[in-house]
Motif scaffolding. Structure first.
Motif, mmCIF file in Angstrom:
data_model
loop_
_atom_site.group_PDB
_atom_site.id
_atom_site.type_symbol
_atom_site.label_atom_id
_atom_site.label_comp_id
_atom_site.label_asym_id
_atom_site.label_seq_id
_atom_site.Cartn_x
_atom_site.Cartn_y
_atom_site.Cartn_z
ATOM 1 N N PHE A 1 0.839 -1.206 0.000
ATOM 2 C CA PHE A 1 0.000 0.000 0.000
ATOM 3 C C PHE A 1 0.869 1.249 0.000
ATOM 4 O O PHE A 1 0.643 2.178 -0.792
ATOM 5 C CB PHE A 1 -0.929 -0.037 1.224
ATOM 6 C CG PHE A 1 -1.617 1.253 1.545
ATOM 7 C CD1 PHE A 1 -1.301 1.956 2.694
ATOM 8 C CD2 PHE A 1 -2.596 1.772 0.702
ATOM 9 C CE1 PHE A 1 -1.941 3.148 3.008
ATOM 10 C CE2 PHE A 1 -3.248 2.972 1.011
ATOM 11 C CZ PHE A 1 -2.914 3.660 2.162
ATOM 12 N N ILE A 2 1.870 1.326 0.872
ATOM 13 C CA ILE A 2 2.684 2.540 0.927
ATOM 14 C C ILE A 2 3.621 2.647 -0.274
ATOM 15 O O ILE A 2 4.091 3.729 -0.603
ATOM 16 C CB ILE A 2 3.463 2.703 2.255
ATOM 17 C CG1 ILE A 2 4.411 1.535 2.520
ATOM 18 C CG2 ILE A 2 2.496 2.883 3.408
ATOM 19 C CD1 ILE A 2 5.230 1.721 3.817
ATOM 20 N N MET A 3 3.848 1.528 -0.968
ATOM 21 C CA MET A 3 4.623 1.579 -2.210
ATOM 22 C C MET A 3 3.762 2.020 -3.385
ATOM 23 O O MET A 3 4.275 2.217 -4.485
ATOM 24 C CB MET A 3 5.217 0.197 -2.528
ATOM 25 C CG MET A 3 6.299 -0.265 -1.566
ATOM 26 S SD MET A 3 6.685 -2.007 -1.783
ATOM 27 C CE MET A 3 7.613 -1.963 -3.324
ATOM 28 N N GLY A 4 2.458 2.109 -3.180
ATOM 29 C CA GLY A 4 1.554 2.497 -4.257
ATOM 30 C C GLY A 4 1.072 1.342 -5.105
ATOM 31 O O GLY A 4 0.512 1.543 -6.175
ATOM 32 N N LYS A 5 1.271 0.116 -4.607
ATOM 33 C CA LYS A 5 0.898 -1.049 -5.418
ATOM 34 C C LYS A 5 -0.537 -1.503 -5.174
ATOM 35 O O LYS A 5 -1.043 -2.357 -5.900
ATOM 36 C CB LYS A 5 1.852 -2.210 -5.099
ATOM 37 C CG LYS A 5 3.271 -1.965 -5.612
ATOM 38 C CD LYS A 5 4.144 -3.176 -5.383
ATOM 39 C CE LYS A 5 5.490 -2.989 -6.045
ATOM 40 N NZ LYS A 5 5.392 -2.815 -7.510
ATOM 41 N N ARG A 6 -1.173 -1.068 -4.140
ATOM 42 C CA ARG A 6 -2.571 -1.397 -3.891
ATOM 43 C C ARG A 6 -3.190 -0.284 -3.073
ATOM 44 O O ARG A 6 -2.482 0.562 -2.508
ATOM 45 C CB ARG A 6 -2.742 -2.755 -3.218
ATOM 46 C CG ARG A 6 -2.120 -2.918 -1.873
ATOM 47 C CD ARG A 6 -2.457 -4.267 -1.272
ATOM 48 N NE ARG A 6 -1.933 -5.387 -2.023
ATOM 49 C CZ ARG A 6 -2.676 -6.406 -2.467
ATOM 50 N NH1 ARG A 6 -3.983 -6.437 -2.260
ATOM 51 N NH2 ARG A 6 -2.125 -7.414 -3.119
ATOM 52 N N ASP A 7 -4.517 -0.290 -3.014
ATOM 53 C CA ASP A 7 -5.239 0.761 -2.318
ATOM 54 C C ASP A 7 -6.063 0.160 -1.187
ATOM 55 O O ASP A 7 -6.660 -0.907 -1.352
ATOM 56 C CB ASP A 7 -6.149 1.501 -3.301
ATOM 57 C CG ASP A 7 -6.538 2.862 -2.797
ATOM 58 O OD1 ASP A 7 -7.548 3.394 -3.260
ATOM 59 O OD2 ASP A 7 -5.824 3.399 -1.930
ATOM 60 N N PHE A 8 -6.065 0.798 -0.065
ATOM 61 C CA PHE A 8 -6.898 0.378 1.064
ATOM 62 C C PHE A 8 -7.662 1.581 1.599
ATOM 63 O O PHE A 8 -7.194 2.718 1.491
ATOM 64 C CB PHE A 8 -6.033 -0.183 2.205
ATOM 65 C CG PHE A 8 -5.505 -1.570 1.966
ATOM 66 C CD1 PHE A 8 -4.160 -1.842 2.171
ATOM 67 C CD2 PHE A 8 -6.338 -2.605 1.567
ATOM 68 C CE1 PHE A 8 -3.653 -3.120 1.966
ATOM 69 C CE2 PHE A 8 -5.844 -3.878 1.360
ATOM 70 C CZ PHE A 8 -4.489 -4.136 1.564
ATOM 71 N N LYS A 9 -8.815 1.326 2.198
ATOM 72 C CA LYS A 9 -9.538 2.369 2.908
ATOM 73 C C LYS A 9 -9.128 2.324 4.379
ATOM 74 O O LYS A 9 -8.690 1.301 4.874
ATOM 75 C CB LYS A 9 -11.045 2.157 2.773
ATOM 76 C CG LYS A 9 -11.583 2.418 1.375
ATOM 77 C CD LYS A 9 -13.092 2.293 1.344
ATOM 78 C CE LYS A 9 -13.728 2.854 0.086
ATOM 79 N NZ LYS A 9 -12.976 2.761 -1.132
ATOM 80 N N CYS A 10 -9.338 3.431 5.056
ATOM 81 C CA CYS A 10 -8.931 3.533 6.462
ATOM 82 C C CYS A 10 -9.878 2.759 7.380
ATOM 83 O O CYS A 10 -11.101 2.862 7.245
ATOM 84 C CB CYS A 10 -8.899 4.998 6.864
ATOM 85 S SG CYS A 10 -8.535 5.262 8.602
ATOM 86 N N THR A 11 -9.301 2.030 8.308
ATOM 87 C CA THR A 11 -10.079 1.439 9.413
ATOM 88 C C THR A 11 -9.630 2.179 10.675
ATOM 89 O O THR A 11 -8.716 1.759 11.364
ATOM 90 C CB THR A 11 -9.803 -0.077 9.523
ATOM 91 O OG1 THR A 11 -9.975 -0.684 8.254
ATOM 92 C CG2 THR A 11 -10.746 -0.721 10.528
ATOM 93 N N ALA A 12 -10.270 3.303 10.929
ATOM 94 C CA ALA A 12 -9.756 4.243 11.936
ATOM 95 C C ALA A 12 -9.703 3.657 13.344
ATOM 96 O O ALA A 12 -8.893 4.077 14.162
ATOM 97 C CB ALA A 12 -10.614 5.509 11.927
#
Lengths: 227, 137
Positions: free
Chosen positions: A93-104
């Motif tokens: 995710f932080i590499m930009g390879k996938r997207d996630f929504k926030c689980t706050a």
């Protein structure tokens, strides 16, 4: 580093957490990872810094575009010796390879003030009990997808790694993708090129003091490594 | 919540917040709106404040929470006093005066300020340069 060495020598299990801001040199960070593994750190965490409203320095927060480029440079062409105390899909995710929504609510914070609303990063008041935190927080107001400007650049563990963990254990597909990610060294020539780009922070009085590190010039894809 | 006007995924560097210099400020609490805005700033402040209550008590401490209601009577700040480890809940309507008496502990402590000090010491010929943290008290 002296403290880390002393703790390791004293028999403690030592893990680290590295937070990166605008101006971080990916070569320096990669050298830092080598040093940490050499001195016996058990595992490492890494994340982009978040725009804490109360932080003394308000000028060096990475935006998402720059975060992804930085972490692509750091975490691609990964060394086998690096051990991460992280969900490997969060690293994607932080590499930009996938997207996630926030689980706050994934990593709540409890302190002398109580349970911080809504999350580890934002400080929008406190609840006295965990149940009050869950019941009294309007969760739809948070997360990058909510439109809340306070969440706009966030890519931190506290909201997104929980999502990655949920994804991992939510399906066989998630388990399989996580297993693949744990064996992947992410060979990436483009990322090697990023390591050669000069570091240009937007705000800087003087060049940052960087750990001297070699700039890597080639990718070695070991036989059997998944790409 | 409205959609952002800028796609956050395209942002390179996130501008942080411009903070007001509130240390030493004594706001007017003339109207209900004045009270709400001043106490919101007290909640946001990176240091202690002094609240003078209408019954004469003076509370010096850190405003760590605020609960907004429909009126000043059912809105409250929650304060941790500087001399005790307890939590006080004080309705807005009980507050006669507010002063930002505590130091803003984060003001001026940017990374650039640290680097500037480092280079000043280096230019002055210092060796084994160490930037010592300031005392909080």
């Amino acid at each position: 580093m002296e403290g880390i060495k002393a703790a390791v020598a004293g028999g403690f299990r030592v893990t680290t957490n590295t937070t990166l801001f605008d101006g971080a040199d990916p070569n320096s960070v990669r050298g830092h990872f080598d040093d940490l593994m050499t001195v016996g750190v058990e595992a490492m965490m890494v994340a982009p810094g978040y725009t804490y409203e109360k932080a003394p320095d308000q000028k060096h927060f990475l935006g998402r575009a720059r975060s992804r480029r930085l972490f692509r440079a750091i975490l691609s062409n990964r060394k086998k010796s690096w051990k991460f105390n992280a969900n490997y899909l969060y690293l994607e995710f932080i590499m930009g390879k996938r997207d996630f929504k926030c689980t706050a609510w994934a990593m709540p914070t409890f302190s002398i003030f109580g349970w911080q609303k809504p999350c580890y990063l934002l400080q929008d008041g406190y609840a006295d009990t965990f149940q009050e935190l869950i019941d009294s927080t309007d969760w739809s107001n948070y997360g990058t997808e909510s439109g809340n400007p306070k969440c706009a650049n966030c890519m931190v563990h506290s909201g997104y790694e929980g999502t990655a963990v949920n994804y991992t254990f939510g399906s066989l597909k998630g388990l399989w993708e996580t297993a693949k990610a744990m064996m992947n060294l992410y060979p990436d020539k483009g990322a090697l090129d990023l390591l050669h780009e000069p570091v240009k922070p937007v705000h800087s009085f003087n060049p940052l003091v960087q750990i001297n590190a070699q700039i890597e010039t080639h990718v070695t894809v070991e036989e059997g490594t998944r790409v | 919540m409205s959609q952002p006007t800028i796609d956050p995924n395209s942002v390179e560097v996130m501008e942080g917040r411009q903070r007001e210099q509130l240390e030493g400020w004594i706001p007017s609490l003339a109207s209900e709106e004045d009270v709400r805005q001043a106490l919101e700033k007290a909640f946001d402040y990176r240091g202690d404040v002094t609240l003078t209550l209408k019954d004469g008590r003076v509370v010096h401490g850190y405003v760590f929470d605020r609960r907004a209601g429909t009126s000043l009577q059912d809105s409250a700040v929650r304060v941790m006093p500087s001399e005790e480890r307890t939590k006080l809940t004080i309705p807005y309507s009980d507050i006669a005066a507010l002063a930002f008496t505590g130091r803003d502990n984060a003001a001026g402590k940017t990374f650039e300020a640290w680097v500037r000090k480092y280079w000043e010491k280096k230019a002055a010929g210092e060796k084994n340069i160490a930037i010592q943290p300031e005392k909080l008290d």
